[in-house]
Design a protein around this motif. Structure first.
Motif, mmCIF file in Angstrom:
data_model
loop_
_atom_site.group_PDB
_atom_site.id
_atom_site.type_symbol
_atom_site.label_atom_id
_atom_site.label_comp_id
_atom_site.label_asym_id
_atom_site.label_seq_id
_atom_site.Cartn_x
_atom_site.Cartn_y
_atom_site.Cartn_z
ATOM 1 N N UNK A 130 0.979 -1.209 -0.051
ATOM 2 C CA UNK A 130 0.005 0.036 -0.158
ATOM 3 C C UNK A 130 0.963 1.343 0.063
ATOM 4 N N UNK A 131 0.473 2.339 -0.713
ATOM 5 C CA UNK A 131 1.134 3.637 -0.651
ATOM 6 C C UNK A 131 0.053 4.727 -0.824
ATOM 7 N N UNK A 132 -0.395 5.405 0.297
ATOM 8 C CA UNK A 132 -1.336 6.243 0.179
ATOM 9 C C UNK A 132 -1.576 7.003 1.363
ATOM 10 N N UNK A 133 -2.093 8.179 1.413
ATOM 11 C CA UNK A 133 -2.274 9.088 2.337
ATOM 12 C C UNK A 133 -3.845 8.919 2.861
ATOM 13 N N UNK A 134 -4.725 8.437 2.374
ATOM 14 C CA UNK A 134 -6.211 8.492 2.617
ATOM 15 C C UNK A 134 -6.712 7.047 2.485
ATOM 16 N N UNK A 135 -7.856 6.884 3.125
ATOM 17 C CA UNK A 135 -8.606 5.358 3.113
ATOM 18 C C UNK A 135 -9.884 5.742 3.045
ATOM 19 N N UNK A 136 -10.644 4.340 3.148
ATOM 20 C CA UNK A 136 -12.077 4.487 3.137
ATOM 21 C C UNK A 136 -12.705 3.770 4.223
ATOM 22 N N UNK A 137 -13.882 4.029 4.494
ATOM 23 C CA UNK A 137 -14.447 3.419 5.836
ATOM 24 C C UNK A 137 -14.776 1.879 5.562
ATOM 25 N N UNK A 138 -14.366 0.760 6.337
ATOM 26 C CA UNK A 138 -14.615 -0.434 6.083
ATOM 27 C C UNK A 138 -16.050 -0.872 6.323
ATOM 28 N N UNK A 139 -16.575 0.087 7.333
ATOM 29 C CA UNK A 139 -17.974 -0.029 7.584
ATOM 30 C C UNK A 139 -18.826 0.047 6.510
ATOM 31 N N UNK A 140 -18.756 1.327 5.617
ATOM 32 C CA UNK A 140 -19.562 1.753 4.800
ATOM 33 C C UNK A 140 -19.482 0.939 3.618
#
Length: 302
Positions: A191-201
């Motif tokens: 992985x190589x990133x500054x952001x993520x997304x909600x696993x719950x969503x």
């Protein structure tokens, strides 16, 4: 590739229950083979590196694949020559009347920006809308995955306290799903990133299937229920040295980056990293091309 068996062969049902890919003779006789047409929207700053990484994976199957490279018309990359773009890339206006068996949308170095602030976002939206009717299946990578989750499914991104950089352990949620067929129960990926997304969503969305995640890196592989969109939040396509090059680049810029996790031997940046994810990378691309593109695309687009 599938194995061809006689119609109603008794063991066929057992094979299907075990999720072995079989095709009966009757279907095999009617299935003609032609080259697959794949279009790649390459948003990476170092386009030639991304080209090599992706073509290496697309070329490692028994299928013949025709490649078209797509570049944004509303933004021209500063890290590639105009002559390279003119010779090997096309724009959306030039291909929007065509149809493709598969599409890949890469990551892009704009993840800290709101989607609407990206200068080619409207063009991206037009391309993603077009792909719904003109592409059999689209594979989105890193920022491309976040863009697809936001545009198609209304799931936004959030900034992380620190950059997620390293080679993390992941679990598979459903090993019978075609995209992860043959995967180990636990595997590693960069992985190589500054952001993520909600696993719950993602889990709560009725049109999405979470196929793999990491306790540390979060959401990894997501598929739409209709298989039109595949989202990979990491970089399985990375070479062994890619994270090291990013670490050195950020260090030279004075960004004081963390050492990529679980990457360098003994966490020592002076030591040469090894590729521990290559087999699963080839398997994922092979599964996508076979099950989501080749087996799903019409022989002739109407």
């Amino acid at each position: 590739m599938p194995i061809n068996i006689p119609k109603n062969l008794p063991v066929g049902e057992h094979l299907r229950k075990e999720k072995i890919f079989v095709m009966e003779e009757e279907r095999a006789r009617t299935q003609e083979i032609r080259p697959l047409n794949i279009i790649i929207l390459n948003l990476m700053p170092e386009k030639e590196k991304a080209e090599l990484q992706l073509l290496r994976l697309l070329g490692n199957t028994p299928l013949q694949v025709n490649i078209t490279f797509l570049n944004t018309a509303t933004y021209t990359s500063k890290n590639i020559s105009k002559s390279h773009l003119d010779a090997f890339y096309t724009t959306f206006d030039e291909i929007k009347h065509k149809r493709y068996d598969g599409m890949i949308i890469t990551g892009a170095p704009v993840e800290k920006m709101a989607f609407e602030e990206v200068n080619y976002w409207k063009e991206m939206q037009a391309i993603m809308d077009w792909s719904e009717t003109n592409v059999t299946s689209t594979l989105h990578i890193c920022w491309g995955a976040q863009a697809a989750l936001y545009h198609h499914f209304g799931i936004g991104k959030f900034e992380l306290p620190h950059k997620c950089s390293g080679v993390y352990s992941h679990v598979v949620t459903d090993c019978t799903y075609d995209l992860v067929r043959g995967f180990s129960d636990i595997f590693v990926a960069p992985h190589s990133r500054y952001t993520s997304v909600s696993i719950e969503e993602v889990r709560a969305h009725q049109d999405l299937k979470l196929l793999s995640y990491s306790d540390e890196a979060g959401v990894f592989i997501v598929a739409s229920r209709d298989s039109k969109n595949i989202m990979i939040t990491g970089h399985l396509e990375y070479d062994a040295h890619t994270l090291a090059e990013e670490y050195e680049r950020d260090s030279e810029k004075g960004l004081n980056p963390d050492v990529p996790a679980y990457y360098f031997p003994n966490d020592d940046p002076t030591k040469k990293p090894v590729n521990t994810w290559r087999a699963h990378t080839h398997l994922l691309f092979s599964n996508w091309l076979n099950y989501y593109v080749y087996q799903a695309t019409p022989y002739e687009w109407e």
